[in-house]
Write an enzyme that holds these catalytic residues in place. Structure first.
Site, mmCIF file in Angstrom:
data_model
loop_
_atom_site.group_PDB
_atom_site.id
_atom_site.type_symbol
_atom_site.label_atom_id
_atom_site.label_comp_id
_atom_site.label_asym_id
_atom_site.label_seq_id
_atom_site.Cartn_x
_atom_site.Cartn_y
_atom_site.Cartn_z
ATOM 1 N N GLU A 1 0.623 -1.513 -0.294
ATOM 2 C CA GLU A 1 0.562 -0.240 -0.413
ATOM 3 C C GLU A 1 1.476 1.373 -0.637
ATOM 4 O O GLU A 1 0.414 2.303 0.173
ATOM 5 C CB GLU A 1 -0.965 0.298 1.301
ATOM 6 C CG GLU A 1 -2.048 -1.102 1.484
ATOM 7 C CD GLU A 1 -2.669 -0.876 2.681
ATOM 8 O OE1 GLU A 1 -3.979 -0.070 2.900
ATOM 9 O OE2 GLU A 1 -2.586 -2.045 3.187
ATOM 10 N N SER B 1 -6.946 -2.629 1.904
ATOM 11 C CA SER B 1 -6.909 -1.570 0.784
ATOM 12 C C SER B 1 -7.557 -2.430 -0.550
ATOM 13 O O SER B 1 -7.674 -2.240 -1.355
ATOM 14 C CB SER B 1 -5.730 -0.546 -0.027
ATOM 15 O OG SER B 1 -5.926 0.304 0.887
ATOM 16 N N TYR C 1 -9.502 4.289 -5.069
ATOM 17 C CA TYR C 1 -8.711 5.824 -5.216
ATOM 18 C C TYR C 1 -8.580 5.577 -6.311
ATOM 19 O O TYR C 1 -8.065 7.054 -6.316
ATOM 20 C CB TYR C 1 -7.277 4.940 -4.303
ATOM 21 C CG TYR C 1 -7.703 4.332 -2.729
ATOM 22 C CD1 TYR C 1 -7.704 5.263 -2.243
ATOM 23 C CD2 TYR C 1 -7.376 2.911 -3.245
ATOM 24 C CE1 TYR C 1 -7.447 4.846 -0.758
ATOM 25 C CE2 TYR C 1 -7.050 2.563 -1.841
ATOM 26 C CZ TYR C 1 -7.278 3.268 -1.096
ATOM 27 O OH TYR C 1 -7.020 2.211 0.475
ATOM 28 N N ARG D 1 -10.833 2.882 11.483
ATOM 29 C CA ARG D 1 -12.369 2.251 10.471
ATOM 30 C C ARG D 1 -12.787 1.259 10.667
ATOM 31 O O ARG D 1 -11.966 0.593 10.499
ATOM 32 C CB ARG D 1 -11.937 3.820 9.564
ATOM 33 C CG ARG D 1 -13.228 3.784 8.656
ATOM 34 C CD ARG D 1 -13.094 4.140 7.096
ATOM 35 N NE ARG D 1 -13.034 2.194 6.817
ATOM 36 C CZ ARG D 1 -11.462 2.040 5.344
ATOM 37 N NH1 ARG D 1 -10.452 3.061 5.668
ATOM 38 N NH2 ARG D 1 -11.801 1.192 5.373
ATOM 39 N N ASP E 1 -15.174 -1.717 9.150
ATOM 40 C CA ASP E 1 -16.040 -1.942 7.754
ATOM 41 C C ASP E 1 -16.762 -2.610 7.887
ATOM 42 O O ASP E 1 -16.735 -4.027 9.389
ATOM 43 C CB ASP E 1 -14.706 -2.586 6.282
ATOM 44 C CG ASP E 1 -14.179 -1.819 6.127
ATOM 45 O OD1 ASP E 1 -13.978 -0.228 6.312
ATOM 46 O OD2 ASP E 1 -13.146 -1.725 5.877
ATOM 47 N N GLU F 1 -13.949 -5.776 8.953
ATOM 48 C CA GLU F 1 -11.927 -5.892 9.743
ATOM 49 C C GLU F 1 -11.520 -4.013 10.344
ATOM 50 O O GLU F 1 -12.717 -3.066 9.833
ATOM 51 C CB GLU F 1 -11.171 -5.925 8.768
ATOM 52 C CG GLU F 1 -11.142 -4.841 7.365
ATOM 53 C CD GLU F 1 -10.753 -4.924 5.824
ATOM 54 O OE1 GLU F 1 -9.724 -4.949 5.839
ATOM 55 O OE2 GLU F 1 -11.146 -6.259 5.377
ATOM 56 N N ASN G 1 -9.460 -0.900 10.232
ATOM 57 C CA ASN G 1 -7.926 -0.155 9.719
ATOM 58 C C ASN G 1 -7.348 0.890 10.875
ATOM 59 O O ASN G 1 -8.279 1.705 11.275
ATOM 60 C CB ASN G 1 -8.894 0.832 8.316
ATOM 61 C CG ASN G 1 -8.769 -0.140 7.170
ATOM 62 O OD1 ASN G 1 -8.205 -0.585 6.964
ATOM 63 N ND2 ASN G 1 -10.114 -0.566 7.090
ATOM 64 N N GLY H 1 -6.926 5.232 5.768
ATOM 65 C CA GLY H 1 -6.167 6.573 4.618
ATOM 66 C C GLY H 1 -7.115 7.626 4.377
ATOM 67 O O GLY H 1 -7.632 8.672 5.413
#
Length: 327
Positions: free
Chosen positions: A21, A153, A223, A262, A264, A278, A280, A284
């Site tokens: 990433e 990602s 992205y 964050r 999901d 999951e 993070n 990002g």
């Protein structure tokens, strides 16, 4: 020199790194760097792939904003180095980072705490046979998801719709990680929810409903395209946003996270039950990123978010830093 400069001292924005990433991290780091500088912070780019971590001390950095993603940045390794250097950093600590990057370990903790997450099977590269692969559709159903255990990602992730695709999907994931997770596919609404803070002071930001082209929220659609819709305020039925916020807050806390994160979530279309996918712990911060989007929805600008996160930088073992300062 502004008040912010005095408060934070010389700040390193860690970006780039060695993970798959890297490119996304460079974009996140560039945004954070510009935002901090716009608020008078003495911030500098620092790429651990090009400079040794020991140089943070020799160059006089007093605080780090971690804008690294994936391995060697979000997995506890950089956090451990910063603990040894005594330099406070943003985001989760060593243990929480190392657990959260591992999707299977994260699931085990959530399951132990009674939190809902899709069923899964763990495979290891080179150790799975054809019989195991053939059993996956029977055990998890179709479609199913195959993903590397320690990548983000959506890299190396495949949605398998037919049993004949399983082997290729496992090989794709195995190219990125020794451990592969095969997961039950939850058909329904895809949402994400950011959390800021730590412990009892942690709070969930507004839920974002993600509507991607053909339901494929992959690396490209995350992205590099503008066709994905991000609905915030979300358009979920009454009460669902609050339930998801409560779920992600608990999921964040049981992992021992701090600073920000964050999570999901998929909402089953038939039952409306939310399932944690999951977390993070160094999300990002690009122009397409979701934490800044959620923060903006409650009146927090990108620049304010960056400064607030920097202000939350800490250590797992702050006593050592204090001892060294008084030595």
């Amino acid at each position: 020199m502004t008040t912010s400069s005095v408060q934070f001292g010389k700040v390193a924005v860690l970006m780039g790194g060695q993970s798959a990433e890297r490119d996304v991290s460079l974009m996140s780091g560039a945004g954070v760097l510009a935002a901090l500088r716009s608020r008078g912070v003495d911030a500098h780019a620092f790429d651990p792939a090009q400079q040794g971590m020991h140089e943070l001390r020799s160059q006089g950095f007093s605080r780090c904003f971690i804008a690294l993603h994936g391995r060697y940045g979000e997995d506890g390794t950089v956090q451990g180095a910063l603990e040894l250097l005594g330099i406070p950093y943003t985001g989760a600590g060593v243990l929480a980072s190392s657990m959260a990057i591992d999707k299977v370990m994260t699931k085990r903790i959530w399951i132990a705490e009674g939190l809902s997450t899709p069923r899964h099977v763990l495979l290891q590269r080179g150790q799975s046979n054809s019989e195991q692969l053939l059993s996956l559709p029977r055990e998890l159903g179709l479609p199913l998801i195959v993903k590397p255990v320690r990548e983000g990602s959506s890299l190396g992730v495949t949605k398998v719709t037919d049993a004949s695709q399983v082997q290729a999907a496992v090989q794709a994931a195995a190219a990125m990680d020794a451990d592969i997770m095969c997961e039950q596919f939850i058909s329904g609404d895809e949402v994400t929810c950011a959390v800021l803070g730590a412990g009892d002071s942690a709070r969930a930001l507004p839920v974002i409903h993600i509507v991607a082209p053909e339901g494929q929220y992959d690396y490209q659609n995350k992205y590099f395209t503008d066709s994905t819709q991000y609905r915030v305020p979300c358009d979920l039925p009454a009460g669902e946003e609050e339930a998801i916020q409560a779920l992600v807050l608990k999921a964040y806390k049981v992992l021992g996270c701090r600073g920000w994160g964050r999570l999901d979530v998929m909402i089953d279309a038939a039952t409306r039950k939310p399932y944690l996918l999951e977390i993070n712990t160094a999300p990002g911060m690009t122009s397409h990123s979701l934490v800044p989007m959620a923060a903006k929805a409650v009146g927090i600008s990108y620049e304010e978010l960056c400064v607030s996160l920097l202000a939350s930088a800490s250590l797992d073992y702050p006593a050592r830093q204090a001892q060294e300062a008084n030595a």
